[in-house]
Design an enzyme around this catalytic site. Sequence first.
Site, PDB file in Angstrom:
ATOM      1  N   GLY A  49       0.771  -1.242   0.000  1.00 32.74           N
ATOM      2  CA  GLY A  49       0.000   0.000   0.000  1.00 32.74           C
ATOM      3  C   GLY A  49       0.800   1.287   0.000  1.00 32.74           C
ATOM      4  N   ASP A 104       0.825   3.366   4.501  1.00 36.70           N
ATOM      5  CA  ASP A 104      -0.270   4.028   3.800  1.00 36.70           C
ATOM      6  C   ASP A 104      -1.341   4.477   4.803  1.00 36.70           C
ATOM      7  OD1 ASP A 104      -0.940   1.399   4.386  1.00 36.70           O
ATOM      8  OD2 ASP A 104      -1.743   0.921   2.414  1.00 36.70           O
ATOM      9  N   ASP A 107      -5.035   1.651  10.514  1.00 37.63           N
ATOM     10  CA  ASP A 107      -6.470   1.397  10.684  1.00 37.63           C
ATOM     11  C   ASP A 107      -6.711   0.963  12.136  1.00 37.63           C
ATOM     12  OD1 ASP A 107      -9.144   0.907  10.063  1.00 37.63           O
ATOM     13  OD2 ASP A 107      -8.745  -1.033   9.181  1.00 37.63           O
ATOM     14  N   LYS A 135      -7.248   6.261  10.904  1.00 37.28           N
ATOM     15  CA  LYS A 135      -8.681   6.247  11.210  1.00 37.28           C
ATOM     16  C   LYS A 135      -8.829   6.160  12.723  1.00 37.28           C
ATOM     17  CE  LYS A 135     -10.179   3.636   7.101  1.00 37.28           C
ATOM     18  NZ  LYS A 135     -10.603   2.291   6.648  1.00 37.28           N
TER      19      LYS A 135
HETATM   20  P1  IMP Z   1      -4.258  -2.235  10.599  1.00 37.46           P
HETATM   21  O1  IMP Z   1      -3.333  -3.365  10.985  1.00 37.46           O
HETATM   22  O2  IMP Z   1      -5.680  -2.526  10.991  1.00 37.46           O
HETATM   23  O3  IMP Z   1      -3.789  -0.900  11.105  1.00 37.46           O
HETATM   24  O4  IMP Z   1      -4.325  -2.233   9.033  1.00 37.46           O
HETATM   25  C1  IMP Z   1      -3.354  -1.693   8.274  1.00 37.46           C
HETATM   26  C2  IMP Z   1      -3.431  -2.163   6.835  1.00 37.46           C
HETATM   27  O5  IMP Z   1      -4.752  -2.539   6.411  1.00 37.46           O
HETATM   28  C3  IMP Z   1      -3.041  -1.011   5.944  1.00 37.46           C
HETATM   29  O6  IMP Z   1      -1.638  -0.969   5.771  1.00 37.46           O
HETATM   30  C4  IMP Z   1      -3.793  -1.309   4.672  1.00 37.46           C
HETATM   31  O7  IMP Z   1      -3.016  -2.140   3.845  1.00 37.46           O
HETATM   32  C5  IMP Z   1      -5.038  -2.027   5.126  1.00 37.46           C
HETATM   33  N1  IMP Z   1      -6.196  -1.084   5.199  1.00 37.46           N
HETATM   34  C6  IMP Z   1      -6.753  -0.580   6.315  1.00 37.46           C
HETATM   35  N2  IMP Z   1      -7.783   0.248   6.037  1.00 37.46           N
HETATM   36  C7  IMP Z   1      -7.866   0.287   4.682  1.00 37.46           C
HETATM   37  C8  IMP Z   1      -8.742   0.985   3.748  1.00 37.46           C
HETATM   38  O8  IMP Z   1      -9.653   1.758   4.104  1.00 37.46           O
HETATM   39  N3  IMP Z   1      -8.501   0.756   2.431  1.00 37.46           N
HETATM   40  C9  IMP Z   1      -7.518  -0.064   1.979  1.00 37.46           C
HETATM   41  N4  IMP Z   1      -6.684  -0.720   2.815  1.00 37.46           N
HETATM   42  C10 IMP Z   1      -6.854  -0.555   4.147  1.00 37.46           C
HETATM   43 MG    MG Z   2      -0.479  -1.475   4.221  1.00 38.50          MG
END
Ligand code: IMP
Ligand code: MG
Length: 178
Positions: A49, A104, A107, A135
């Site tokens: 990403g 990127d 989340d 987010k």
């Molecule tokens: P986390 O581990 O939940 O923080 O997720 C991180 C990863 O999930 C990011 O590096 C993205 O690759 C993917 N991701 C999270 N939210 C989105 C979104 O809204 N669109 C696309 N990819 C996302």
């Molecule tokens: Mg990512």
Amino acid sequence: MQPTVQVLDKKFELYLSETEIQDQIKKIAIAINKDYVGRRPLFIAILNGSFMFASDLFKQLTIDAELCFIKLASYKGMTSSGQVLTAIGLDVDLFEKDIIIIEDIVDTGKTLNEFIPKLIHQQPASLKIAALLNKPDALEFPIPVDYLGFSIPNKFVVGYGLDYDGLGRNFKEIYQLV
Ligand code: IMP
Ligand code: MG
């Protein structure tokens, strides 16, 4: 630039224009250029990403800086969570280096929450996070983003490197699920 895009079965509407994204990246670069003057940070960009963000941010740097790309993969292992995170391509010695992670989007924060201890283990001099998006309403783990582009609502986004089921990474803008 289109007001809406269709990716597979889902419709997305324009959320951040190319200009808004690039202006924000310039601001992040100005801050990093100032904070790291006289140092030589190693940027670790997380694939897939972050490839566009890493490229545009790196072009704006005036300091000496190194860059490597890694890929994170989870596999089933003998831990309490049942998953083990492994970093593919992390072949640089981090000892006493100034590290800046490029993501990127943060989340839930789960990915970085698992990855950061692996970096700390190598005793870098410092560790900071640059993320284009976060987010806050989705965050489940305490991940402090030091250089942030935009805080966005808890809605799925595509474009500028981010994908929906493998597609949409090529958009110059960021689109939000309608
Ligand atoms: P986390 O581990 O939940 O923080 O997720 C991180 C990863 O999930 C990011 O590096 C993205 O690759 C993917 N991701 C999270 N939210 C989105 C979104 O809204 N669109 C696309 N990819 C996302
Ligand atoms: Mg990512």
